[in-house]
Structure formats: C-alpha cells, structure tokens
Design a protein around this motif. Structure first.
Motif, mmCIF file in Angstrom:
data_model
loop_
_atom_site.group_PDB
_atom_site.id
_atom_site.type_symbol
_atom_site.label_atom_id
_atom_site.label_comp_id
_atom_site.label_asym_id
_atom_site.label_seq_id
_atom_site.Cartn_x
_atom_site.Cartn_y
_atom_site.Cartn_z
ATOM 1 N N LEU B 116 13.728 -1.249 -5.002
ATOM 2 C CA LEU B 116 14.931 -0.668 -5.608
ATOM 3 C C LEU B 116 14.592 0.199 -6.825
ATOM 4 O O LEU B 116 15.349 0.285 -7.771
ATOM 5 N N GLU B 117 13.404 0.806 -6.764
ATOM 6 C CA GLU B 117 13.002 1.599 -7.921
ATOM 7 C C GLU B 117 13.573 3.005 -7.853
ATOM 8 O O GLU B 117 14.016 3.473 -6.810
ATOM 9 N N HIS B 118 13.486 3.640 -9.010
ATOM 10 C CA HIS B 118 13.875 5.044 -9.104
ATOM 11 C C HIS B 118 12.664 5.783 -9.668
ATOM 12 O O HIS B 118 12.460 5.823 -10.879
ATOM 13 N N PRO B 119 11.793 6.340 -8.777
ATOM 14 C CA PRO B 119 10.570 6.956 -9.282
ATOM 15 C C PRO B 119 10.866 8.252 -10.035
ATOM 16 O O PRO B 119 11.961 8.792 -9.940
ATOM 17 N N PRO B 121 11.391 11.759 -10.488
ATOM 18 C CA PRO B 121 11.691 12.785 -9.497
ATOM 19 C C PRO B 121 10.774 13.995 -9.613
ATOM 20 O O PRO B 121 10.337 14.546 -8.595
ATOM 21 N N GLY B 122 10.454 14.363 -10.858
ATOM 22 C CA GLY B 122 9.625 15.553 -11.072
ATOM 23 C C GLY B 122 8.253 15.379 -10.450
ATOM 24 O O GLY B 122 7.729 16.275 -9.782
ATOM 25 N N LEU B 124 7.389 13.429 -7.977
ATOM 26 C CA LEU B 124 7.481 13.454 -6.515
ATOM 27 C C LEU B 124 7.644 14.889 -6.029
ATOM 28 O O LEU B 124 7.006 15.318 -5.060
ATOM 29 N N GLU B 125 8.482 15.640 -6.735
ATOM 30 C CA GLU B 125 8.727 17.027 -6.363
ATOM 31 C C GLU B 125 7.425 17.827 -6.369
ATOM 32 O O GLU B 125 7.133 18.580 -5.443
ATOM 33 N N ILE B 128 5.203 16.882 -3.406
ATOM 34 C CA ILE B 128 5.676 17.411 -2.133
ATOM 35 C C ILE B 128 5.425 18.922 -2.054
ATOM 36 O O ILE B 128 5.002 19.433 -1.018
ATOM 37 N N GLU B 129 5.646 19.582 -3.161
ATOM 38 C CA GLU B 129 5.482 21.034 -3.188
ATOM 39 C C GLU B 129 4.055 21.458 -2.871
ATOM 40 O O GLU B 129 3.825 22.479 -2.231
ATOM 41 N N ARG B 131 1.789 20.002 -1.089
ATOM 42 C CA ARG B 131 1.119 19.544 0.128
ATOM 43 C C ARG B 131 1.504 20.351 1.364
ATOM 44 O O ARG B 131 2.656 20.715 1.538
ATOM 45 N N LEU B 180 10.744 3.467 3.942
ATOM 46 C CA LEU B 180 10.484 3.785 2.532
ATOM 47 C C LEU B 180 9.077 3.346 2.137
ATOM 48 O O LEU B 180 8.342 4.074 1.469
ATOM 49 N N ARG B 183 6.719 5.792 3.429
ATOM 50 C CA ARG B 183 6.666 6.992 2.585
ATOM 51 C C ARG B 183 5.819 6.734 1.347
ATOM 52 O O ARG B 183 5.050 7.590 0.914
ATOM 53 N N HIS B 184 5.981 5.557 0.768
ATOM 54 C CA HIS B 184 5.157 5.208 -0.402
ATOM 55 C C HIS B 184 3.685 5.248 -0.046
ATOM 56 O O HIS B 184 2.868 5.786 -0.781
ATOM 57 N N ARG B 187 2.591 8.762 0.247
ATOM 58 C CA ARG B 187 2.425 9.409 -1.060
ATOM 59 C C ARG B 187 1.102 8.978 -1.679
ATOM 60 O O ARG B 187 0.366 9.783 -2.231
#
Lengths: 562, 202
Positions: B116-119, B121-122, B124-125, B128-129, B131, B180, B183-184, B187
């Motif tokens: 239930l985490e909120h990583p 965002p920046g 992660l962005e 993703i950008e 890769r 999820l 996905r972790h 990442r």
C-alpha cells in the motif's frame, strides 16, 4: 496543498492506482480516484508514470523482435507431410501383420482343431460363443459384443483422449457390466447357487441349467441343462444332460455328461462317460481306464494320461503325454515326451512334434507308425531367412513405435522420461508385467469378466511391444543425447530399437534383453498411466474459455493510445 | 480520460477463423496448417516472453499446438479463438515453469500482504522514460516465474483478471497484488533500485 482537507492529503497507494488503471474498481471508487488525481499532483504524476509503465510493458511485449524460428516454420509442414505416409505405412503394416498372424497361427490352429474333430469355422466362436457358456445367453451375444466394444472403446478413450473425463469412461464401462450382470436372471430359467459346500443330492433334479460356485461342490443328482461351475474342489458323480463348463482346482467327473466338458482345472480326473468332446487346460489330466469319450479330446496340460476310450481325435499340447488307452481317430501331439504303452490302440495317424523321440511300446496297436518331427527352432543362426525375419521384425518395431509416438506424442515422451527412473519403472514393470496377465486371466474365468480380461490381455500384449519401443527411445537418448522434440525422439527411438533388437538375437542371453526391455518399458508406461490418473490439484487445462475483452493480434503494439 | 488502460480495446481484432476451425476439427490438414500459420507466431512470442530460453519457447509452442490438435473439439466457437488459445498457452507455460520449480522465494510470499505504498512518482517517471522496450524484455528474464507469467498474460495476451487468477491458481482478489509485485520486480531489474522496487513511502 496545505489548504485541502486532511483526507485529501492522504496519497493514493500504488495498488489502488493500478486497479484504477486496469479498470478493476467499481464506478464510485473510480470517480473518487479520478477526483483525487485532479487535485493531487503527486498522485497524478504517479498515475501517469504507471500508465506509461503499462504502455511500455505492452509495447515491449508485443514488439516483433524475432521472427518465427525456422524449426517452427517447418514443424507443421513436416508433421503434416509425415503424417500422411505414416498412415499409409501403418495401414500396410497392420494388413501385413494381420495376414501373417492369420496364416502363421490362426489357419494352422483351425486345421489342427479340425483334424481333432472340431468342425469349428471360427476359433473365437468355438472358444467363446459356442457350447455351454452361452446356452440361454444366445440373445445376449450381441449385447456382449457391444459391451466388448464399449469396454475397448472406453479403454481407448481413456488412453487417447484425456478430455473425456475418467469418471464418465469408467461409468460407461461399469454401467455396461452392471447391465450384463442384471441380465442373465431374466434371460433363462437358470438356477444359480453359491455356497461354500454345495451338494446336489442324489435324488435331486435340476430342471434347467445350473450355475454353481463354492469351495467344495458335489453334483450327485441330475442336471437337465448345462452345468456351469467354479470352485476349489468339484466332483460330478451324477448325470448332466447338457454340457459342463468348469473352472476349478480339482475336478473329478465320475458320473455321466451327455454333452461336452470344457474346463480349466489344476487336476482333472475323468472316470465317467462323456457324450461329446473334452476341451481342457490344466496341470494334470487323467483320463481313466473306465472313461468313454464320444467325441474328441483337446488338451493343454503338464501331464496327461489317456487310459480310457476316445471316440474321435486327440490334440494334445503339453509337457508329457502318455497313451495307454484307445483312440479311435488320429492324434496330434506336441509335447516334451510321448509314451505309447503296449496296451494303447490308435485308429488314425499319429503326428508327434518334440525335441525327444517318442517311446512307443512294440505291443501298441497303431494304424500307422508315429510320424515324428523335430520342431524347427526359431533361432537358426545359419539360416539367412532368420536374419531377414529379424530385419523385418525390427522394421515392424520401428514402425509400430512411429505410429504410437505420432498418435500419442505426449504420452510416449512421458513414458520415455519415466523409463529413466530405473528403479521405479523396472519394479513396476515386474509387478504389472506379471500381475496384469494373471489378473486378466482370473477375470477371464468369470463370464462377465471375460471381455475385460481379454481386453486387458490384449492391451498388456500390446504394451509389451510398446515397452520395447520406449526402451529403444531411452537407449537412443543415451547415445544421441536427450531431446524433448517429437521427431528427433522418434529418430532416437529407431536407432535404439535397432540396438535393442541386436542384443535380443544374441544366442542364449538374448531373451534376457528382450523381456527385460519389454518389462522395463511396461513399468514406464504404467508409471505414466498412474501419474495421469492421480488427482490433479490445480487443473492445468481450461475447460471452457472465458470471454476476454479483446484478444491481441500479432501486429506490433501499435494500438497503444497516446 | 487519461486513466483508460492502455491496450487494444480499439484495435481491430483478428476475424475469427471459424471456418478453418470447423475444417480442422473435421481433420482437414490444410485448415490445420492455416491455423498454425496464423497463430504460431503469436503463441511463440507469448512463450518467448513467458519462458526463460528460446529453446523452451520453441518446444512449448510445438507442444501447445500438438495439445491444441486434440483439444480443438473442446473449443466453444461462440468465444474468441485467440483468447482460448492464449489460455491453453498460459496453462502450458505455467505448468512447465512449475514443473521446473523456477518459482523464486518471493513467490511464496503471502499474497495477503497488499503493498500500500506510494512511491516517489518522479523517480518512477524517470525510470520509465529512460527505458526501451528491448531493455524491458531483457529485464523480464530476471523475474520470477509467476511475476513473468502474470505480466505476459496481462500485457501481451490481454487476459482478464479472472483468467489470470485461474491460470496461476490464485484468488482473483490477489491478481492485482501479483501484477504490482511483478512490476516492482521489473523496476528492480531495470534499475537495481531497491527503493523503487519496494515502493517508497509517501
């Protein structure tokens, strides 16, 4: 965002966002998320990042980065082309096999039976569908034939199509069996008795057929129909107007049987009067001096003594045959030893095949001298034909394997894998290899079990060959390396089978390889069958498709929305 | 709305090969060849993504089509053929992975622990950008069997949560967790960044 209410400050977790992206949330919750992300920068950024992640994943997945390997391009073509000639070859092979089997065995047998006084036109009919067993059952023969087909069909279904649930196939077979079990009562005016010690007293008369089973059975009275009896120790001292069909440890017939006697017995003593033929398989057979048999005698026995009177021919296969009595017709004997005593009288020609010369007393009254022939042994290593036949047999094995591997690729591959568990498959091989035919023979003794027994026996016989083929594949893999692909496996099987066959023609010890391979293979097959029928915890195969939103196609993931 | 899931909802699907299936069922080798030609590339790619080596993927593709030959009669013609095909493929691949015990320790994790985490965002962005899809495919190789299967089923063959749950033998409610977690893992494989993979705190 300090001016927003406190609950709005609480950021959305990744799980919720993922479910939102994947449209797994209910409408109300989705609206909440949507509203939150409008206001919360952090959550909006995370949401976008995750959406991009999804798109990146989809693109990575769908991109056609490598062409279909040539092996896969050829796979279907090869399989299709080869399948066509496999069927041609299989059909040809089967036809040749049937013809060879007929001319080599069946025809020969029929001739022998005919000379022995059986005018039977059909061996199977003679053994199964005639005589006592089916009196009153005639109307059921078609039903039984249908049942046989159902049984075989059920077995085939279980082996070939796992998608027919085991339960339903078994249910079908058992339903068939139950139908047959339920039928005989209605089919004839048959009396059925089952007692540990059963005696039909001297003055008792059974007006019809008698089916009896028990540990000790005495028939002192009269049976006006047929007598079908199974038990440990049986004595028939009364009068049976019909036929006798028996399976027992000991059988003594001291009374009178107007029809034929057909039996399987450890010990058989005939001391009475038999109106028609005697057909018997057993350990010791004694046809006593006082016996009068109107028809012929056909026997398979360890020891056989014919001291009585036989109205027609004798066909005897066994260890030792002694003739001291009177045979009106001819005698065809294939046994270890033949002793013809001075008191013997034989009206027709005597053909004797054995490794040992017959011992014929000079006092015996024979219509013609014994025609003695030494059997030709198969292993005639100097004969070219022997080698030609070996080549033909090897080819037959390879083709048989080819057909089986092509028909049941998964099963065959599994069996080959299972055979590598040497201990388990060899152990199981001995167990099943010996146990199954014994069980099948026991099943054959009972009328109802006959077809199950026969089906099992033929299946067992077939798997002896299949077993050898499996071991061929194992040997091939030893030499050429392991493979999980079908056609290379078939190639290895062919090479292995040739090698195994080479070992089996070694004089004196060849049979060890032959039966060793067959039983080891049977063990592997049994192992796979066992594993298949084990309850599966997680079903690996979907039973019905569930409609998904829309399937992807094979194009590059160009459908990704901006 | 920007939240619509990426995917092929608007993409034209393959027209259902109803006629070829009917003929293949009747034993027509040509029809069977047609089905194979049309669908083998997609199934091979599915296997290639889901299984560790190219050889495995080739073997699996052949095995799936051999299986299919026997199973074709079970196919309900009112449903999507490719969806059904992917289901068979997914079950086959998952069976294969399970048999080889390729599952990693992570996968024995208790699925009830919903992350239930909120990583950040920046972070992660940025990840993703930077890769490419080739890098993602490479990273897939480092994933555990279940994570990999889940991602392939969802993002390659677009299977529903119900189908994924069915294939992996987990409850439907945990499919999201599996995805999820996958996905972790991905990442982590892409970045080697433990913080992102575990999910940073808000």
């Amino acid at each position: 965002m300090s001016n927003t209410p406190e609950e709005k400050m609480k950021h959305l977790d990744e799980m919720t966002l993922l479910l939102y992206i994947e449209r797994q949330l209910d409408r109300a919750r989705a609206l909440e998320i949507s509203a939150h992300t409008q206001e919360c920068d952090s959550c909006r950024t995370l949401l976008r990042a995750m959406e991009r992640e999804s798109r990146l994943l989809t693109r990575a997945m769908l991109e056609e980065d490598e062409p279909l390997p040539s092996r896969l391009v050829q796979f279907q073509e090869r399989a299709r082309k080869s399948m066509q000639w496999i069927w041609g070859v299989a059909f040809g092979l089967a036809a040749t096999g049937v013809y060879a089997f007929y001319t080599e065995y069946i025809e020969l047998w029929l001739k022998q039976l005919e000379t022995a006084g059986f005018g039977g036109t059909n061996l199977l009919g003679l053994l199964i569908f005639q005589g006592t067993m089916w009196k009153g059952w005639q109307s059921m023969i078609t039903l039984l034939e249908v049942l046989a087909m159902v049984t075989l069909g059920g077995l085939a279904a279980m082996f070939f199509r796992r998608r027919i649930r085991r339960g339903s196939a078994l249910a079908l077979v058992f339903a068939g069996l139950c139908t047959v079990l339920a039928m005989p009562q209605g089919a004839s005016a048959t009396e059925i008795r089952h007692e540990e010690r059963l005696t039909i007293a001297k003055d008792e008369v059974i007006h019809g057929d008698l089916y009896a089973a028990g540990g000790r059975i005495r028939v002192e009275g009269t049976v006006e129909g047929d007598l079908v009896v199974a038990g440990g120790d049986i004595e028939i001292s009364g009068h049976v107007l019909g036929d006798v069909l028996s399976s027992s440890g000991n059988l003594r017939v001291t009374g009178q049987v107007d029809g034929s006697v057909r039996c399987y017995a450890g010990n058989l003593l005939l001391k009475g009067k038999i109106g028609r033929n005697v057909m018997v398989a057993g350990g010791d057979i004694n046809i006593d001096r006082d016996t009068k048999i109107g028809g012929s005698v056909t026997s398979f026995a360890g020891h056989e003594t014919i001291d009585g009177h036989v109205g027609r021919d004798v066909l005897a296969l066994g260890g030792q045959v002694t003739i001291t009595g009177d045979i009106q017709g001819s005698a065809k004997i294939r046994s270890g030893e033949l002793i013809i005593d001075s008191s013997a009288r034989v009206g027709g020609p005597i053909d004797f095949t054995s490794d040992n010369a017959p011992q014929v007393s000079s006092g015996a009254k024979l219509a013609s001298p014994v025609h003695y022939e030494k059997p030709k042994h198969r292993e005639d290593y100097r004969n070219v034909h022997y080698y030609i036949w070996q080549v033909i047999w090897t080819a037959a094995y390879v083709l048989f394997g080819l057909v089986l591997f092509a028909l049941m690729p998964k099963f065959s591959a599994d069996a080959v894998k299972a055979a590598v568990h040497y201990g388990a498959s060899a152990g199981l091989g001995v167990l099943v290899g010996f146990g199954l035919p014994i069980a099948a023979c026991i099943a054959c003794v009972t009328v109802v079990g006959l077809f199950v027994g026969l089906a099992t026996l033929s299946l067992w016989y077939g798997s002896l060959y299949f077993g050898a083929v499996i071991i061929g594949a194992v040997v091939g893999q030893w030499l050429m390396g392991r493979t999980s692909e079908l056609w290379p496996l078939i190639g290895r099987m062919a090479v292995g089978v040739v090698i195994v066959r080479l070992f089996t023609i070694i004089p004196h010890v060849g049979w060890v390889f032959k039966y060793g391979a067959a039983f080891w293979g049977i063990g592997a097959i049994a192992l796979v069958v066992y594993r298949r029928f084990q309850p599966v915890i997680a079903p690996s195969v979907p039973s019905a498709p569930y409609s998904p939103p829309l399937p992807p196609n094979t194009t590059v993931g160009g459908a990704v929305p901006a | 709305m920007g939240t619509s899931r990426p995917g092929r909802m608007n993409a034209p699907g393959i027209t259902e090969p109803t006629e070829a299936i009917a003929r293949a069922r009747a034993g027509d080798a040509e029809a069977w060849g047609e089905l194979y030609r049309d669908y083998a590339p997609a199934i091979f790619r599915f296997c290639r993504r889901a299984l560790p080596t190219r050889e495995d993927a080739e073997d699996a593709t052949m095995e799936i089509f051999m299986k299919l030959k026997a199973k074709l009669v079970q196919y309900d013609a009112t449903r999507s053929f490719s969806a059904w095909l992917y289901k068979v493929a997914a079950n086959h691949c998952w069976d294969m992975l399970r048999r080889r015990k390729i599952r990693q320790d992570k996968e024995t994790d208790d699925l009830e622990n919903v992350p239930l985490e909120h990583p950040d965002p920046g972070q992660l962005e940025r990840l993703i950008e930077q890769r490419t899809s080739a890098e993602v495919r490479k990273a897939l190789d480092k994933l555990g069997g279940r994570a990999r299967m889940a991602l392939v089923m969802r993002y390659y063959s677009d299977m529903s949560y119900d189908e994924i749950a069915d294939a992996l033998g987990v409850r439907r409610a945990f499919v999201g967790v599996v995805l999820l977690r996958a996905r972790h893992e991905l990442r982590q494989a892409l970045e080697g960044n433990a913080a992102l993979a575990a999910g940073g705190t808000s």
